[in-house]
Design a protein around this motif. Structure first.
Motif, PDB file in Angstrom:
ATOM      1  N   ALA A  64       0.849  -1.188   0.000  1.00  0.00           N
ATOM      2  CA  ALA A  64       0.000   0.000   0.000  1.00  0.00           C
ATOM      3  C   ALA A  64       0.882   1.235   0.000  1.00  0.00           C
ATOM      4  O   ALA A  64       1.955   1.252   0.603  1.00  0.00           O
ATOM      5  CB  ALA A  64      -0.922   0.006   1.213  1.00  0.00           C
ATOM      6  N   GLY A  65       0.392   2.258  -0.696  1.00  0.00           N
ATOM      7  CA  GLY A  65       1.141   3.506  -0.776  1.00  0.00           C
ATOM      8  C   GLY A  65       0.259   4.648  -1.202  1.00  0.00           C
ATOM      9  O   GLY A  65      -0.968   4.529  -1.303  1.00  0.00           O
ATOM     10  N   SER A  66       0.909   5.764  -1.485  1.00  0.00           N
ATOM     11  CA  SER A  66       0.196   7.010  -1.729  1.00  0.00           C
ATOM     12  C   SER A  66      -0.229   7.207  -3.181  1.00  0.00           C
ATOM     13  O   SER A  66      -0.893   8.196  -3.483  1.00  0.00           O
ATOM     14  CB  SER A  66       1.082   8.179  -1.296  1.00  0.00           C
ATOM     15  N   VAL A  67       0.138   6.326  -4.093  1.00  0.00           N
ATOM     16  CA  VAL A  67      -0.176   6.531  -5.508  1.00  0.00           C
ATOM     17  C   VAL A  67      -1.384   5.693  -5.911  1.00  0.00           C
ATOM     18  O   VAL A  67      -1.378   4.473  -5.764  1.00  0.00           O
ATOM     19  CB  VAL A  67       1.035   6.184  -6.395  1.00  0.00           C
ATOM     20  N   ASN A  68      -2.433   6.390  -6.407  1.00  0.00           N
ATOM     21  CA  ASN A  68      -3.603   5.697  -6.939  1.00  0.00           C
ATOM     22  C   ASN A  68      -4.215   6.576  -8.025  1.00  0.00           C
ATOM     23  O   ASN A  68      -5.181   7.294  -7.792  1.00  0.00           O
ATOM     24  CB  ASN A  68      -4.627   5.385  -5.853  1.00  0.00           C
ATOM     25  N   ARG A  69      -3.653   6.512  -9.218  1.00  0.00           N
ATOM     26  CA  ARG A  69      -4.132   7.353 -10.315  1.00  0.00           C
ATOM     27  C   ARG A  69      -5.456   6.857 -10.878  1.00  0.00           C
ATOM     28  O   ARG A  69      -6.150   7.595 -11.552  1.00  0.00           O
ATOM     29  CB  ARG A  69      -3.084   7.439 -11.408  1.00  0.00           C
ATOM     30  N   ALA A  70      -5.811   5.611 -10.600  1.00  0.00           N
ATOM     31  CA  ALA A  70      -7.080   5.076 -11.092  1.00  0.00           C
ATOM     32  C   ALA A  70      -8.257   5.708 -10.357  1.00  0.00           C
ATOM     33  O   ALA A  70      -9.329   5.851 -10.918  1.00  0.00           O
ATOM     34  CB  ALA A  70      -7.122   3.559 -10.937  1.00  0.00           C
ATOM     35  N   ASP A  71      -8.047   6.082  -9.092  1.00  0.00           N
ATOM     36  CA  ASP A  71      -9.115   6.674  -8.292  1.00  0.00           C
ATOM     37  C   ASP A  71      -8.502   7.701  -7.341  1.00  0.00           C
ATOM     38  O   ASP A  71      -8.221   7.401  -6.173  1.00  0.00           O
ATOM     39  CB  ASP A  71      -9.853   5.592  -7.503  1.00  0.00           C
ATOM     40  N   PRO A  72      -8.248   8.931  -7.845  1.00  0.00           N
ATOM     41  CA  PRO A  72      -7.600   9.953  -7.015  1.00  0.00           C
ATOM     42  C   PRO A  72      -8.353  10.277  -5.730  1.00  0.00           C
ATOM     43  O   PRO A  72      -7.776  10.826  -4.802  1.00  0.00           O
ATOM     44  CB  PRO A  72      -7.547  11.182  -7.935  1.00  0.00           C
ATOM     45  N   GLY A  73      -9.636   9.921  -5.649  1.00  0.00           N
ATOM     46  CA  GLY A  73     -10.393  10.140  -4.427  1.00  0.00           C
ATOM     47  C   GLY A  73     -10.002   9.187  -3.306  1.00  0.00           C
ATOM     48  O   GLY A  73     -10.312   9.423  -2.147  1.00  0.00           O
ATOM     49  N   LYS A 102      -5.943  -0.060  -7.842  1.00  0.00           N
ATOM     50  CA  LYS A 102      -5.145   0.903  -8.597  1.00  0.00           C
ATOM     51  C   LYS A 102      -5.365   0.862 -10.110  1.00  0.00           C
ATOM     52  O   LYS A 102      -4.569   1.417 -10.853  1.00  0.00           O
ATOM     53  CB  LYS A 102      -3.668   0.710  -8.288  1.00  0.00           C
ATOM     54  N   GLY A 103      -6.427   0.223 -10.576  1.00  0.00           N
ATOM     55  CA  GLY A 103      -6.743   0.279 -11.997  1.00  0.00           C
ATOM     56  C   GLY A 103      -6.085  -0.775 -12.869  1.00  0.00           C
ATOM     57  O   GLY A 103      -6.146  -0.691 -14.088  1.00  0.00           O
ATOM     58  N   PHE A 104      -5.453  -1.761 -12.255  1.00  0.00           N
ATOM     59  CA  PHE A 104      -4.796  -2.814 -13.019  1.00  0.00           C
ATOM     60  C   PHE A 104      -5.771  -3.934 -13.341  1.00  0.00           C
ATOM     61  O   PHE A 104      -6.594  -4.298 -12.511  1.00  0.00           O
ATOM     62  CB  PHE A 104      -3.632  -3.438 -12.222  1.00  0.00           C
ATOM     63  N   GLY A 105      -5.661  -4.468 -14.545  1.00  0.00           N
ATOM     64  CA  GLY A 105      -6.284  -5.733 -14.892  1.00  0.00           C
ATOM     65  C   GLY A 105      -5.181  -6.771 -14.721  1.00  0.00           C
ATOM     66  O   GLY A 105      -4.622  -6.930 -13.635  1.00  0.00           O
ATOM     67  N   ALA A 127       4.445  -6.800 -18.174  1.00  0.00           N
ATOM     68  CA  ALA A 127       3.415  -6.982 -19.204  1.00  0.00           C
ATOM     69  C   ALA A 127       2.089  -6.788 -18.496  1.00  0.00           C
ATOM     70  O   ALA A 127       1.846  -7.380 -17.442  1.00  0.00           O
ATOM     71  CB  ALA A 127       3.493  -8.371 -19.818  1.00  0.00           C
ATOM     72  N   SER A 128       1.235  -5.933 -19.055  1.00  0.00           N
ATOM     73  CA  SER A 128      -0.038  -5.656 -18.384  1.00  0.00           C
ATOM     74  C   SER A 128      -1.095  -5.243 -19.389  1.00  0.00           C
ATOM     75  O   SER A 128      -0.792  -4.818 -20.499  1.00  0.00           O
ATOM     76  CB  SER A 128       0.122  -4.548 -17.338  1.00  0.00           C
ATOM     77  N   ASP A 129      -2.336  -5.358 -18.945  1.00  0.00           N
ATOM     78  CA  ASP A 129      -3.412  -4.706 -19.657  1.00  0.00           C
ATOM     79  C   ASP A 129      -3.203  -3.208 -19.456  1.00  0.00           C
ATOM     80  O   ASP A 129      -2.548  -2.795 -18.487  1.00  0.00           O
ATOM     81  CB  ASP A 129      -4.765  -5.103 -19.067  1.00  0.00           C
ATOM     82  N   PRO A 130      -3.751  -2.363 -20.324  1.00  0.00           N
ATOM     83  CA  PRO A 130      -3.676  -0.928 -20.069  1.00  0.00           C
ATOM     84  C   PRO A 130      -4.200  -0.612 -18.660  1.00  0.00           C
ATOM     85  O   PRO A 130      -5.147  -1.226 -18.183  1.00  0.00           O
ATOM     86  CB  PRO A 130      -4.589  -0.338 -21.152  1.00  0.00           C
ATOM     87  N   VAL A 131      -3.536   0.315 -17.993  1.00  0.00           N
ATOM     88  CA  VAL A 131      -3.848   0.632 -16.600  1.00  0.00           C
ATOM     89  C   VAL A 131      -4.685   1.906 -16.541  1.00  0.00           C
ATOM     90  O   VAL A 131      -4.297   2.945 -17.084  1.00  0.00           O
ATOM     91  CB  VAL A 131      -2.554   0.796 -15.772  1.00  0.00           C
ATOM     92  N   THR A 135      -1.320   6.605 -19.252  1.00  0.00           N
ATOM     93  CA  THR A 135      -0.950   6.268 -20.626  1.00  0.00           C
ATOM     94  C   THR A 135       0.208   5.295 -20.504  1.00  0.00           C
ATOM     95  O   THR A 135       0.865   5.218 -19.449  1.00  0.00           O
ATOM     96  CB  THR A 135      -0.477   7.501 -21.417  1.00  0.00           C
ATOM     97  N   ARG A 136       0.494   4.541 -21.560  1.00  0.00           N
ATOM     98  CA  ARG A 136       1.634   3.626 -21.507  1.00  0.00           C
ATOM     99  C   ARG A 136       2.921   4.401 -21.229  1.00  0.00           C
ATOM    100  O   ARG A 136       3.741   4.015 -20.412  1.00  0.00           O
ATOM    101  CB  ARG A 136       1.767   2.839 -22.813  1.00  0.00           C
TER     102      ARG A 136
END
Length: 167
Positions: A64-73, A102-105, A127-131, A135-136
Motif C-alpha cells: 500500500a502507498g500514496s499513488v492511486n491514479r485510477a481513483d484519485p479520491g 489501482k486500476g490494473f487488470g 506486461a499488463s493490460d492498459p492501466v 498512458t503507456r
C-alpha cells in the motif's frame, strides 16, 4: 459496436537503473526479499506477507502507498501480489497482481539485478493490460522513476552498512 472488438494491446516494457557501488550480490541480498519492497520504493508505506512462505512461489504480499491514479479520491493505492517465480541464482523474481484498487487488470512483472561493468543494474520488466488513469508512456516513466529510486536506496543502504563495518 462491441467495446471488446478492438481491445487495446497489452503494454510491455522494461526499465533499468544503474546502482553505483554495490556488487550484484550485495544489491540482491537486499532487494531479493519479496515482502520488503516498501524499504526500496519510496511511495510504498506498507509491504507485508499475507499468505505462503516468504520467497517461495505462491507467497502473497500486500503493498500500500500514496499513488492511486485510477481513483484519485482514494488516499491509498493497494495491491495483493503473488510471487510466481523466485530465482536467487539469477537474482530475479516474478510476481503478478491478484487484487488491487489501482486500476490494473492483468499485470505481471520481473525484478532482476544484473551485472554491468560498473557494478549492477536494477531491471524491472512488465506486461499488463492498459492501466486505468495512465498512458503507456506515463506508466513507463513512472516505473523508470521507481527504478532510479530503488537504485538510490540500495546505494545508500549498502554505503551505510559499509560505514558501520569500518567504524
Amino acid at each position: 459496436m462491441d467495446q471488446n472488438s478492438n481491445p487495446e494491446p497489452k503494454w510491455k516494457g522494461e526499465v533499468k537503473a544503474k546502482v553505483s557501488g554495490p556488487t550484484p550480490d550485495q544489491a540482491w541480498s537486499l532487494l531479493g526479499e519479496f515482502c520488503s519492497l516498501n524499504r526500496w520504493v519510496p511511495s510504498l508505506h506498507t509491504c507485508r506477507k499475507l499468505d505462503g512462505v516468504e520467497d517461495q512461489p505462491g507467497c502473497v504480499r500486500y503493498c500500500a502507498g500514496s499513488v492511486n491514479r485510477a481513483d484519485p479520491g482514494q488516499p491509498v493505492g493497494w495491491s495483493k501480489e503473488r510471487l510466481v517465480e523466485f530465482d536467487p541464482v539469477g537474482r530475479s523474481y516474478t510476481y503478478e497482481i491478484v487484487e488491487t484498487n489501482k486500476g490494473f487488470g492483468s499485470y505481471a512483472a520481473t525484478i532482476r539485478i544484473v551485472s554491468v561493468p560498473e557494478g549492477c543494474c536494477v531491471e524491472w520488466s512488465f506486461a499488463s493490460d492498459p492501466v486505468k488513469g495512465w498512458t503507456r508512456e506515463g506508466f513507463v516513466a513512472y516505473l523508470e522513476k521507481l527504478a532510479r529510486g530503488v537504485a538510490k536506496r540500495l546505494e545508500e543502504e549498502i554505503a551505510s552498512v559499509a560505514e558501520d563495518k569500518s567504524a
